[in-house]
Design a protein around this motif. Structure first.
Motif, PDB file in Angstrom:
ATOM      1  N   ALA A   7       7.618  -3.416   3.478  1.00  0.00           N
ATOM      2  CA  ALA A   7       6.958  -2.115   3.552  1.00  0.00           C
ATOM      3  C   ALA A   7       7.716  -1.144   4.450  1.00  0.00           C
ATOM      4  N   TYR A   8       7.347   0.120   4.311  1.00  0.00           N
ATOM      5  CA  TYR A   8       7.835   1.159   5.214  1.00  0.00           C
ATOM      6  C   TYR A   8       6.618   1.886   5.776  1.00  0.00           C
ATOM      7  N   SER A   9       6.827   2.699   6.806  1.00  0.00           N
ATOM      8  CA  SER A   9       5.680   3.366   7.426  1.00  0.00           C
ATOM      9  C   SER A   9       6.037   4.785   7.839  1.00  0.00           C
ATOM     10  N   ARG A  10       4.983   5.551   8.078  1.00  0.00           N
ATOM     11  CA  ARG A  10       5.092   6.923   8.577  1.00  0.00           C
ATOM     12  C   ARG A  10       4.020   7.092   9.644  1.00  0.00           C
ATOM     13  N   SER A  11       4.264   7.939  10.603  1.00  0.00           N
ATOM     14  CA  SER A  11       3.244   8.162  11.624  1.00  0.00           C
ATOM     15  C   SER A  11       3.162   9.640  11.972  1.00  0.00           C
ATOM     16  N   GLY A  12       2.024  10.011  12.512  1.00  0.00           N
ATOM     17  CA  GLY A  12       1.807  11.388  12.913  1.00  0.00           C
ATOM     18  C   GLY A  12       0.761  11.457  14.001  1.00  0.00           C
ATOM     19  N   ASP A  13       0.472  12.664  14.452  1.00  0.00           N
ATOM     20  CA  ASP A  13      -0.488  12.812  15.541  1.00  0.00           C
ATOM     21  C   ASP A  13      -1.293  14.080  15.359  1.00  0.00           C
ATOM     22  N   LYS A  14      -2.438  14.086  15.971  1.00  0.00           N
ATOM     23  CA  LYS A  14      -3.273  15.276  16.084  1.00  0.00           C
ATOM     24  C   LYS A  14      -4.017  15.124  17.393  1.00  0.00           C
ATOM     25  N   GLY A  15      -3.523  15.790  18.408  1.00  0.00           N
ATOM     26  CA  GLY A  15      -4.128  15.673  19.731  1.00  0.00           C
ATOM     27  C   GLY A  15      -3.973  14.261  20.268  1.00  0.00           C
ATOM     28  N   GLU A  16      -5.074  13.612  20.503  1.00  0.00           N
ATOM     29  CA  GLU A  16      -5.109  12.268  21.079  1.00  0.00           C
ATOM     30  C   GLU A  16      -5.174  11.170  20.010  1.00  0.00           C
ATOM     31  N   VAL A  17      -5.130  11.566  18.737  1.00  0.00           N
ATOM     32  CA  VAL A  17      -5.273  10.625  17.624  1.00  0.00           C
ATOM     33  C   VAL A  17      -3.912  10.362  16.981  1.00  0.00           C
ATOM     34  N   SER A  18      -3.604   9.083  16.775  1.00  0.00           N
ATOM     35  CA  SER A  18      -2.387   8.700  16.071  1.00  0.00           C
ATOM     36  C   SER A  18      -2.770   8.184  14.689  1.00  0.00           C
ATOM     37  N   ASN A  19      -1.938   8.484  13.732  1.00  0.00           N
ATOM     38  CA  ASN A  19      -2.149   8.108  12.348  1.00  0.00           C
ATOM     39  C   ASN A  19      -0.902   7.358  11.878  1.00  0.00           C
ATOM     40  N   VAL A  20      -1.063   6.108  11.438  1.00  0.00           N
ATOM     41  CA  VAL A  20       0.066   5.315  10.965  1.00  0.00           C
ATOM     42  C   VAL A  20      -0.255   4.823   9.559  1.00  0.00           C
ATOM     43  N   CYS A  21       0.622   5.165   8.622  1.00  0.00           N
ATOM     44  CA  CYS A  21       0.467   4.712   7.242  1.00  0.00           C
ATOM     45  C   CYS A  21       1.541   3.688   6.925  1.00  0.00           C
ATOM     46  N   VAL A  22       1.160   2.693   6.141  1.00  0.00           N
ATOM     47  CA  VAL A  22       2.076   1.639   5.714  1.00  0.00           C
ATOM     48  C   VAL A  22       2.030   1.583   4.195  1.00  0.00           C
ATOM     49  N   PHE A  23       3.196   1.613   3.560  1.00  0.00           N
ATOM     50  CA  PHE A  23       3.299   1.561   2.103  1.00  0.00           C
ATOM     51  C   PHE A  23       4.249   0.436   1.700  1.00  0.00           C
ATOM     52  N   VAL A  24       3.843  -0.381   0.744  1.00  0.00           N
ATOM     53  CA  VAL A  24       4.711  -1.464   0.287  1.00  0.00           C
ATOM     54  C   VAL A  24       5.771  -0.915  -0.669  1.00  0.00           C
ATOM     55  N   TYR A  25       6.936  -1.549  -0.665  1.00  0.00           N
ATOM     56  CA  TYR A  25       7.994  -1.177  -1.601  1.00  0.00           C
ATOM     57  C   TYR A  25       7.611  -1.592  -3.022  1.00  0.00           C
ATOM     58  N   ASP A  26       7.065  -2.795  -3.140  1.00  0.00           N
ATOM     59  CA  ASP A  26       6.685  -3.366  -4.431  1.00  0.00           C
ATOM     60  C   ASP A  26       5.159  -3.421  -4.510  1.00  0.00           C
ATOM     61  N   PRO A  27       4.545  -2.762  -5.496  1.00  0.00           N
ATOM     62  CA  PRO A  27       3.090  -2.790  -5.616  1.00  0.00           C
ATOM     63  C   PRO A  27       2.490  -4.204  -5.650  1.00  0.00           C
ATOM     64  N   ALA A  28       3.269  -5.181  -6.042  1.00  0.00           N
ATOM     65  CA  ALA A  28       2.786  -6.570  -6.074  1.00  0.00           C
ATOM     66  C   ALA A  28       2.459  -7.078  -4.665  1.00  0.00           C
ATOM     67  N   ASP A  29       3.009  -6.454  -3.637  1.00  0.00           N
ATOM     68  CA  ASP A  29       2.755  -6.869  -2.253  1.00  0.00           C
ATOM     69  C   ASP A  29       1.552  -6.171  -1.628  1.00  0.00           C
ATOM     70  N   TYR A  30       0.935  -5.241  -2.338  1.00  0.00           N
ATOM     71  CA  TYR A  30      -0.187  -4.494  -1.767  1.00  0.00           C
ATOM     72  C   TYR A  30      -1.334  -5.413  -1.373  1.00  0.00           C
ATOM     73  N   ARG A  31      -1.718  -6.319  -2.234  1.00  0.00           N
ATOM     74  CA  ARG A  31      -2.832  -7.226  -1.934  1.00  0.00           C
ATOM     75  C   ARG A  31      -2.542  -8.009  -0.657  1.00  0.00           C
ATOM     76  N   ARG A  32      -1.296  -8.385  -0.464  1.00  0.00           N
ATOM     77  CA  ARG A  32      -0.917  -9.151   0.733  1.00  0.00           C
ATOM     78  C   ARG A  32      -1.173  -8.358   2.009  1.00  0.00           C
ATOM     79  N   ILE A  33      -0.767  -7.079   2.026  1.00  0.00           N
ATOM     80  CA  ILE A  33      -0.995  -6.320   3.260  1.00  0.00           C
ATOM     81  C   ILE A  33      -2.473  -6.015   3.462  1.00  0.00           C
ATOM     82  N   VAL A  34      -3.224  -5.859   2.376  1.00  0.00           N
ATOM     83  CA  VAL A  34      -4.666  -5.649   2.518  1.00  0.00           C
ATOM     84  C   VAL A  34      -5.299  -6.849   3.216  1.00  0.00           C
TER      85      VAL A  34
END
Length: 99
Positions: A7-34
């Protein structure tokens, strides 16, 4: 294996809140990260950086997860004395989690 192997990830912020998203390269791996990238796993990796609640949102059509972390940036960009007040390095930290 490390999360970064599937997977790869992206992050961002809004004030005191952090937001981190994780996306799998292969959709077949989505269930695994869930199943394996739980709030508890993220809490363990991010403590003591994140003091507040962590909420996970599933994005099945994008094959990703979004973690919203409260009280995570030591006051936010204008107040924090951290080297990374935006929390951009959080995207690397999440990818170091074992799955």
């Amino acid at each position: 294996m490390k999360l970064r192997d599937i997977a790869y990830s992206r992050s961002g912020d809004k004030g005191e809140v952090s937001n981190v998203c994780v996306f799998v390269y292969d959709p077949a791996d989505y269930r695994r990260i869930v199943e394996e990238l739980t709030v508890e796993a993220v809490e363990a990796a991010f403590r003591p950086l994140v003091k507040g609640e962590i909420v996970r949102y599933e994005m099945p059509t994008l094959h990703g997860l979004n973690f919203v972390m409260q009280d995570a940036l030591a006051g936010g960009v204008s107040m924090s004395l951290r080297v990374d007040p935006h929390g951009k390095s959080f995207q690397s930290l999440v990818l170091d989690i074992e799955v």
